[in-house]
Scaffold this motif. Sequence first.
Motif, PDB file in Angstrom:
ATOM      1  N   SER A  93       0.807  -1.214   0.000  1.00 26.83           N
ATOM      2  CA  SER A  93       0.000   0.000   0.000  1.00 26.83           C
ATOM      3  C   SER A  93       0.842   1.266   0.000  1.00 26.83           C
ATOM      4  CB  SER A  93      -0.943   0.006   1.208  1.00 26.83           C
ATOM      5  OG  SER A  93      -0.201   0.003   2.414  1.00 26.83           O
ATOM      6  N   SER A  94       2.145   1.101  -0.120  1.00 25.78           N
ATOM      7  CA  SER A  94       3.045   2.247  -0.032  1.00 25.78           C
ATOM      8  C   SER A  94       3.146   3.002  -1.354  1.00 25.78           C
ATOM      9  CB  SER A  94       4.439   1.769   0.388  1.00 25.78           C
ATOM     10  OG  SER A  94       5.398   2.787   0.210  1.00 25.78           O
ATOM     11  N   ASP A  95       2.805   4.287  -1.332  1.00 25.86           N
ATOM     12  CA  ASP A  95       2.996   5.118  -2.522  1.00 25.86           C
ATOM     13  C   ASP A  95       4.477   5.255  -2.856  1.00 25.86           C
ATOM     14  OD1 ASP A  95       0.314   5.622  -3.058  1.00 25.86           O
ATOM     15  OD2 ASP A  95       0.241   7.357  -1.739  1.00 25.86           O
ATOM     16  N   LEU A  96       5.325   5.158  -1.837  1.00 21.87           N
ATOM     17  CA  LEU A  96       6.767   5.232  -2.074  1.00 21.87           C
ATOM     18  C   LEU A  96       7.246   4.023  -2.863  1.00 21.87           C
ATOM     19  CD1 LEU A  96       7.957   6.533   1.409  1.00 21.87           C
ATOM     20  CD2 LEU A  96       7.759   7.836  -0.729  1.00 21.87           C
ATOM     21  N   LEU A  97       6.734   2.839  -2.528  1.00 19.23           N
ATOM     22  CA  LEU A  97       7.084   1.649  -3.297  1.00 19.23           C
ATOM     23  C   LEU A  97       6.571   1.774  -4.723  1.00 19.23           C
ATOM     24  CD1 LEU A  97       8.208  -1.209  -3.608  1.00 19.23           C
ATOM     25  CD2 LEU A  97       6.022  -2.085  -2.706  1.00 19.23           C
ATOM     26  N   LEU A 137       2.074  -6.479  -6.934  1.00 27.41           N
ATOM     27  CA  LEU A 137       2.853  -5.898  -5.846  1.00 27.41           C
ATOM     28  C   LEU A 137       2.155  -4.775  -5.101  1.00 27.41           C
ATOM     29  CD1 LEU A 137       6.270  -5.729  -7.749  1.00 27.41           C
ATOM     30  CD2 LEU A 137       5.696  -7.292  -5.888  1.00 27.41           C
ATOM     31  N   LEU A 138       1.057  -4.237  -5.632  1.00 29.57           N
ATOM     32  CA  LEU A 138       0.478  -3.024  -5.065  1.00 29.57           C
ATOM     33  C   LEU A 138      -1.012  -3.175  -4.788  1.00 29.57           C
ATOM     34  CD1 LEU A 138       2.206  -0.496  -7.510  1.00 29.57           C
ATOM     35  CD2 LEU A 138       2.892  -1.003  -5.152  1.00 29.57           C
ATOM     36  N   THR A 139      -1.487  -2.433  -3.804  1.00 27.02           N
ATOM     37  CA  THR A 139      -2.915  -2.328  -3.560  1.00 27.02           C
ATOM     38  C   THR A 139      -3.493  -1.226  -4.451  1.00 27.02           C
ATOM     39  OG1 THR A 139      -2.471  -0.832  -1.728  1.00 27.02           O
ATOM     40  CG2 THR A 139      -2.752  -3.155  -1.191  1.00 27.02           C
ATOM     41  N   ALA A 140      -4.817  -1.087  -4.417  1.00 29.57           N
ATOM     42  CA  ALA A 140      -5.504  -0.219  -5.380  1.00 29.57           C
ATOM     43  C   ALA A 140      -4.999   1.221  -5.354  1.00 29.57           C
ATOM     44  CB  ALA A 140      -7.008  -0.269  -5.132  1.00 29.57           C
ATOM     45  N   GLY A 141      -4.846   1.797  -4.169  1.00 21.99           N
ATOM     46  CA  GLY A 141      -4.420   3.193  -4.104  1.00 21.99           C
ATOM     47  C   GLY A 141      -3.021   3.396  -4.636  1.00 21.99           C
ATOM     48  N   ALA A 142      -2.098   2.555  -4.221  1.00 20.84           N
ATOM     49  CA  ALA A 142      -0.718   2.651  -4.702  1.00 20.84           C
ATOM     50  C   ALA A 142      -0.638   2.316  -6.191  1.00 20.84           C
ATOM     51  CB  ALA A 142       0.181   1.726  -3.897  1.00 20.84           C
ATOM     52  N   ARG A 143      -1.541   1.482  -6.642  1.00 23.56           N
ATOM     53  CA  ARG A 143      -1.581   1.122  -8.070  1.00 23.56           C
ATOM     54  C   ARG A 143      -1.800   2.361  -8.936  1.00 23.56           C
ATOM     55  NH1 ARG A 143      -5.782  -2.800  -8.006  1.00 23.56           N
ATOM     56  NH2 ARG A 143      -4.209  -4.001  -6.897  1.00 23.56           N
ATOM     57  N   GLN A 144      -2.662   3.243  -8.488  1.00 24.16           N
ATOM     58  CA  GLN A 144      -2.908   4.465  -9.252  1.00 24.16           C
ATOM     59  C   GLN A 144      -1.685   5.374  -9.235  1.00 24.16           C
ATOM     60  OE1 GLN A 144      -5.553   5.090 -11.264  1.00 24.16           O
ATOM     61  NE2 GLN A 144      -4.265   6.819 -11.903  1.00 24.16           N
ATOM     62  N   THR A 145      -0.981   5.414  -8.101  1.00 23.15           N
ATOM     63  CA  THR A 145       0.270   6.174  -8.041  1.00 23.15           C
ATOM     64  C   THR A 145       1.259   5.650  -9.068  1.00 23.15           C
ATOM     65  OG1 THR A 145      -0.054   6.640  -5.692  1.00 23.15           O
ATOM     66  CG2 THR A 145       2.196   6.820  -6.531  1.00 23.15           C
ATOM     67  N   ALA A 174       3.033   6.965 -16.504  1.00 19.74           N
ATOM     68  CA  ALA A 174       2.279   7.625 -17.580  1.00 19.74           C
ATOM     69  C   ALA A 174       1.698   6.604 -18.553  1.00 19.74           C
ATOM     70  CB  ALA A 174       3.168   8.627 -18.317  1.00 19.74           C
ATOM     71  N   ALA A 175       1.053   5.569 -18.008  1.00 23.06           N
ATOM     72  CA  ALA A 175       0.468   4.529 -18.854  1.00 23.06           C
ATOM     73  C   ALA A 175      -0.857   4.995 -19.429  1.00 23.06           C
ATOM     74  CB  ALA A 175       0.273   3.252 -18.048  1.00 23.06           C
ATOM     75  N   ASP A 176      -0.960   4.984 -20.754  1.00 20.67           N
ATOM     76  CA  ASP A 176      -2.234   5.326 -21.376  1.00 20.67           C
ATOM     77  C   ASP A 176      -3.214   4.169 -21.216  1.00 20.67           C
ATOM     78  OD1 ASP A 176      -1.648   3.387 -23.349  1.00 20.67           O
ATOM     79  OD2 ASP A 176      -0.769   4.883 -24.691  1.00 20.67           O
ATOM     80  N   GLY A 177      -4.451   4.399 -21.649  1.00 20.81           N
ATOM     81  CA  GLY A 177      -5.489   3.409 -21.430  1.00 20.81           C
ATOM     82  C   GLY A 177      -5.186   2.060 -22.051  1.00 20.81           C
ATOM     83  N   ALA A 178      -4.662   2.070 -23.274  1.00 23.09           N
ATOM     84  CA  ALA A 178      -4.390   0.814 -23.972  1.00 23.09           C
ATOM     85  C   ALA A 178      -3.267   0.039 -23.290  1.00 23.09           C
ATOM     86  CB  ALA A 178      -4.035   1.091 -25.433  1.00 23.09           C
ATOM     87  N   THR A 179      -2.204   0.730 -22.917  1.00 23.10           N
ATOM     88  CA  THR A 179      -1.070   0.056 -22.267  1.00 23.10           C
ATOM     89  C   THR A 179      -1.488  -0.495 -20.917  1.00 23.10           C
ATOM     90  OG1 THR A 179       0.437   1.589 -23.377  1.00 23.10           O
ATOM     91  CG2 THR A 179       1.325   0.315 -21.548  1.00 23.10           C
ATOM     92  N   TRP A 180      -2.262   0.289 -20.169  1.00 24.67           N
ATOM     93  CA  TRP A 180      -2.724  -0.169 -18.858  1.00 24.67           C
ATOM     94  C   TRP A 180      -3.615  -1.400 -18.998  1.00 24.67           C
ATOM     95  CZ3 TRP A 180      -0.763   0.768 -14.360  1.00 24.67           C
ATOM     96  CH2 TRP A 180      -1.493   0.516 -13.193  1.00 24.67           C
ATOM     97  N   ALA A 181      -4.500  -1.396 -19.989  1.00 27.38           N
ATOM     98  CA  ALA A 181      -5.385  -2.548 -20.197  1.00 27.38           C
ATOM     99  C   ALA A 181      -4.586  -3.791 -20.577  1.00 27.38           C
ATOM    100  CB  ALA A 181      -6.418  -2.226 -21.277  1.00 27.38           C
TER     101      ALA A 181
END
Length: 290
Positions: free
Chosen positions: A111-115, A226-234, A240-247
């Motif tokens: 859950s770490s934004d630093l990670l 490796l990440l939880t939802a909040g850190a995932r967005q960080t 800078a993943a666009d929609g296609a790359t993220w999907a």
Amino acid sequence: MIIEPSLVRGLIAAQFPHWADLPVEAVGASGTANAIYRLGADKAVRLPRTEGSAADVATEHRWLPRLAGQLPFPVPLPLAQGAPDKTFPRPWSVCTWLEGTNPRPGDAASSSDLLAADLAEFVLALRRIAPEDAPPAYRSEPLASRDAATREALATLAGVVDAEAVAAAWKDSLSAPPFTAAPVWVHGDLQPGNVLVADGRLAAVIDFGCTGLADPAVDLIAAWYLLTAGARQTFRTAVAADGATWARGRGWALSVALLELAHYRESNPVMARIAAHVIGEIVDEATKRA
């Protein structure tokens, strides 16, 4: 083949006698590619469990010294390459020991934004390395080419996962525009057994057997492994993943996790638990998007 400390001590004594007096300690890792032993205070011995992982020894010895100086976090540096012999039939390696612990899904580090920021920094630095002469990554194929194997794995998991929701998430990822640009360097397997953390930060990245050139979306599996939802967005914002790359990254994570869960459900509970966690995270995300 059972790999015991006595076998490791014998290999070291026979091939690298100047290290023969160093203690050998088994490392409690759940990985399936290598048996890992600590040698003294600052070295690790890696012995491939399969012929496929044996081929990774040459890859790491060739490329890790080149990559290490261009990466912002420590990676293992090869120190010696062991030869096959009558006691162990595959090449093996001695590399530097790196401190840290493997994160567990859902723990404080996840859950770490630093990670998340550290992982993004690592991924971006790897992408910037010149691709000349680089090999294709282990996962260099288009995501769509995994469709049959992914659906086959899902079919074997009936009653274990929400098959309808997983199939819908997989279909959604496959609908993303395919990658058509020049491939970049990727680690190829950024999941808990291959990273080390300390105090909520990235301490090191290990096991580069899958490294090479591929769609950068491959390394986005870190977001779900490796990440939880909040850190995932960080992490997404930082890379800078666009929609296609993220999907596509989500699709890679889902495909890898389904194949791992199908394969390791009875034989490796740690790997199976991680894979099930990843699948659950992706299904929960899909539910929230809907």
